[in-house]
Write a protein that holds these residues in place. Sequence first.
Motif, PDB file in Angstrom:
ATOM      1  N   SER A 152       0.723  -0.833   0.105  1.00  0.00           N
ATOM      2  CA  SER A 152       0.071  -0.466   0.102  1.00  0.00           C
ATOM      3  C   SER A 152       0.908   1.299   0.248  1.00  0.00           C
ATOM      4  O   SER A 152       0.514   2.119   0.461  1.00  0.00           O
ATOM      5  CB  SER A 152      -0.669  -0.240   1.176  1.00  0.00           C
ATOM      6  OG  SER A 152      -0.299   0.357   2.410  1.00  0.00           O
ATOM      7  N   ALA A 153       2.091   1.097  -0.374  1.00  0.00           N
ATOM      8  CA  ALA A 153       3.391   2.388  -0.421  1.00  0.00           C
ATOM      9  C   ALA A 153       2.378   3.617  -1.173  1.00  0.00           C
ATOM     10  O   ALA A 153       2.581   5.028  -0.835  1.00  0.00           O
ATOM     11  CB  ALA A 153       4.548   2.302  -0.536  1.00  0.00           C
ATOM     12  N   THR A 155       1.303  -2.295   4.657  1.00  0.00           N
ATOM     13  CA  THR A 155       1.330  -0.685   5.647  1.00  0.00           C
ATOM     14  C   THR A 155       2.726  -0.338   6.085  1.00  0.00           C
ATOM     15  O   THR A 155       3.792  -1.151   6.749  1.00  0.00           O
ATOM     16  CB  THR A 155       0.114  -0.159   5.875  1.00  0.00           C
ATOM     17  OG1 THR A 155       0.019   0.813   5.506  1.00  0.00           O
ATOM     18  CG2 THR A 155      -0.149  -0.940   7.070  1.00  0.00           C
ATOM     19  N   ALA A 156       3.147   0.543   6.454  1.00  0.00           N
ATOM     20  CA  ALA A 156       3.378   1.690   7.300  1.00  0.00           C
ATOM     21  C   ALA A 156       3.457   2.851   7.512  1.00  0.00           C
ATOM     22  O   ALA A 156       3.098   3.139   7.329  1.00  0.00           O
ATOM     23  CB  ALA A 156       4.953   1.776   6.766  1.00  0.00           C
ATOM     24  N   LEU A 162       0.103  -6.327   8.270  1.00  0.00           N
ATOM     25  CA  LEU A 162       1.479  -5.626   8.574  1.00  0.00           C
ATOM     26  C   LEU A 162       2.217  -4.788   8.127  1.00  0.00           C
ATOM     27  O   LEU A 162       1.241  -4.308   7.055  1.00  0.00           O
ATOM     28  CB  LEU A 162       2.110  -7.589   7.487  1.00  0.00           C
ATOM     29  CG  LEU A 162       2.058  -8.545   6.866  1.00  0.00           C
ATOM     30  CD1 LEU A 162       0.814  -8.612   5.736  1.00  0.00           C
ATOM     31  CD2 LEU A 162       2.287  -9.488   6.223  1.00  0.00           C
ATOM     32  N   SER A 163       2.543  -4.420   9.277  1.00  0.00           N
ATOM     33  CA  SER A 163       3.215  -3.017   8.901  1.00  0.00           C
ATOM     34  C   SER A 163       4.535  -2.651   9.694  1.00  0.00           C
ATOM     35  O   SER A 163       4.985  -3.510  10.710  1.00  0.00           O
ATOM     36  CB  SER A 163       1.623  -2.558   9.934  1.00  0.00           C
ATOM     37  OG  SER A 163       2.692  -0.854   9.322  1.00  0.00           O
ATOM     38  N   LYS A 164       5.103  -1.637   8.671  1.00  0.00           N
ATOM     39  CA  LYS A 164       6.322  -1.278   9.601  1.00  0.00           C
ATOM     40  C   LYS A 164       6.623  -0.278   9.896  1.00  0.00           C
ATOM     41  O   LYS A 164       6.366   0.787   9.855  1.00  0.00           O
ATOM     42  CB  LYS A 164       7.131  -1.420   8.385  1.00  0.00           C
ATOM     43  CG  LYS A 164       7.413  -2.111   6.934  1.00  0.00           C
ATOM     44  CD  LYS A 164       7.977  -2.079   6.341  1.00  0.00           C
ATOM     45  CE  LYS A 164       7.304  -2.208   5.015  1.00  0.00           C
ATOM     46  NZ  LYS A 164       7.162  -2.231   3.892  1.00  0.00           N
ATOM     47  N   ILE A 165       7.402  -0.370  11.524  1.00  0.00           N
ATOM     48  CA  ILE A 165       7.435   0.932  12.182  1.00  0.00           C
ATOM     49  C   ILE A 165       8.852   1.271  12.709  1.00  0.00           C
ATOM     50  O   ILE A 165      10.266   0.766  12.455  1.00  0.00           O
ATOM     51  CB  ILE A 165       6.573   1.183  13.550  1.00  0.00           C
ATOM     52  CG1 ILE A 165       7.816  -0.756  14.256  1.00  0.00           C
ATOM     53  CG2 ILE A 165       5.697   0.443  13.816  1.00  0.00           C
ATOM     54  CD1 ILE A 165       7.892  -0.160  15.877  1.00  0.00           C
ATOM     55  N   SER A 166       9.218   2.617  12.380  1.00  0.00           N
ATOM     56  CA  SER A 166      10.717   2.982  12.755  1.00  0.00           C
ATOM     57  C   SER A 166      10.931   3.613  14.196  1.00  0.00           C
ATOM     58  O   SER A 166      10.698   4.955  14.169  1.00  0.00           O
ATOM     59  CB  SER A 166      10.892   4.591  11.888  1.00  0.00           C
ATOM     60  OG  SER A 166      10.525   3.995  10.723  1.00  0.00           O
ATOM     61  N   LEU A 182       6.723  -5.544  11.693  1.00  0.00           N
ATOM     62  CA  LEU A 182       8.310  -4.881  11.707  1.00  0.00           C
ATOM     63  C   LEU A 182       8.954  -3.910  11.719  1.00  0.00           C
ATOM     64  O   LEU A 182       8.389  -2.775  11.778  1.00  0.00           O
ATOM     65  CB  LEU A 182       7.939  -5.396   9.247  1.00  0.00           C
ATOM     66  CG  LEU A 182       7.317  -6.509   9.061  1.00  0.00           C
ATOM     67  CD1 LEU A 182       6.578  -6.555   8.388  1.00  0.00           C
ATOM     68  CD2 LEU A 182       8.361  -7.370   8.603  1.00  0.00           C
ATOM     69  N   LEU A 183      10.616  -3.840  12.058  1.00  0.00           N
ATOM     70  CA  LEU A 183      10.776  -2.578  11.962  1.00  0.00           C
ATOM     71  C   LEU A 183      11.244  -2.205  10.533  1.00  0.00           C
ATOM     72  O   LEU A 183      12.026  -3.303   9.887  1.00  0.00           O
ATOM     73  CB  LEU A 183      12.535  -3.045  12.313  1.00  0.00           C
ATOM     74  CG  LEU A 183      12.032  -3.049  14.182  1.00  0.00           C
ATOM     75  CD1 LEU A 183      13.054  -4.347  14.636  1.00  0.00           C
ATOM     76  CD2 LEU A 183      11.489  -2.146  15.508  1.00  0.00           C
ATOM     77  N   HIS A 184      10.946  -0.988  10.512  1.00  0.00           N
ATOM     78  CA  HIS A 184      11.149  -0.329   9.272  1.00  0.00           C
ATOM     79  C   HIS A 184      13.293  -0.547   8.743  1.00  0.00           C
ATOM     80  O   HIS A 184      12.827  -0.849   7.145  1.00  0.00           O
ATOM     81  CB  HIS A 184      10.740   0.334   8.602  1.00  0.00           C
ATOM     82  CG  HIS A 184      10.704   1.002   7.452  1.00  0.00           C
ATOM     83  ND1 HIS A 184       8.753   1.424   7.609  1.00  0.00           N
ATOM     84  CD2 HIS A 184      10.473   0.494   6.184  1.00  0.00           C
ATOM     85  CE1 HIS A 184       8.816   1.956   6.195  1.00  0.00           C
ATOM     86  NE2 HIS A 184       9.134   1.233   5.368  1.00  0.00           N
TER      87      HIS A 184
END
Length: 282
Positions: A9-10, A45-46, A66-70, A101-103
């Motif tokens: 979904s970027a 996504t993120a 499923l999502s990425k975080i920083s 997920l870690l970005h």
Amino acid sequence: LKKKIVIGSANFAQKYGADSIKITSHEIKKILNLAKKNSICKIDTAESYLKDKKIFKNINKKFKFLSKISPDYKWTSLEFCQKKLNHHFNNLNTNKIQTLLLHDSEILFTKYGTKIFRNLEDLKKKKYFQKIGLSIYDTDCLNYTTSNFDLDVVQCPYNILDKRILTTGWFDKLKDLGIETHVRSIFLQGLLVNKSVYKKKYFKKWQKQISEWFMFLENNKISPIDYCLSDLLHNDFDKIIIGINNFYNLKEIINFKIINKNKMFDLKIDDLKLIDPRKWKK
């Protein structure tokens, strides 16, 4: 293949990819309706993608994320982690997700890495998410991260030009460790399916080889999407994250035809300036 597909979904809330496309909300609705009809109910996504916080406001509950975080050093506080994730999940219209997920792996190499990861493990036990993973651009960080952290998932690039997850032996190692491999960048952000991208100044350097590739496809009446997806099937990846520009894109992916192995074309370009999107000059 359908069972493994995750909708990338970027480009849902920002311009993204080699051809810099942002999809309209009407098109997103059409894509997600078609996905749901075909039991494709996972979205990648993120935090950083959600420029428009309302994008998933009315999403059907069948969809799982499923999502990425920083994370930064503040994530060493468990309370802070909870607050940040509650806020993020609220934007996804859910209170828990499938995979966090870690970005990138950078934070894990700092003095804060272990504490942050422990906090995430605590939240996994509290059912905020089922799996913890790491999103990577190359395999250099995997030796350290897989030895020091209990990862469930590694998300990495894979396409007909970038097979580093295989050539380095890491795909097999991850399997042995019981870590899932999720692949993204199947079409290299559009570069492998859209020949008009090569008119852009930055990509002209590779125009000759890419023209040969598109010519080969045309002569053999093969669609680039069919080719790239057929190549994927040679390896048992756990999930395949696919960026989609429109409804017809997804339709073609769902109805893809397997290409005969004898009709495979060896597109030998291993130039990092092409295969690593971080190096692209827009």
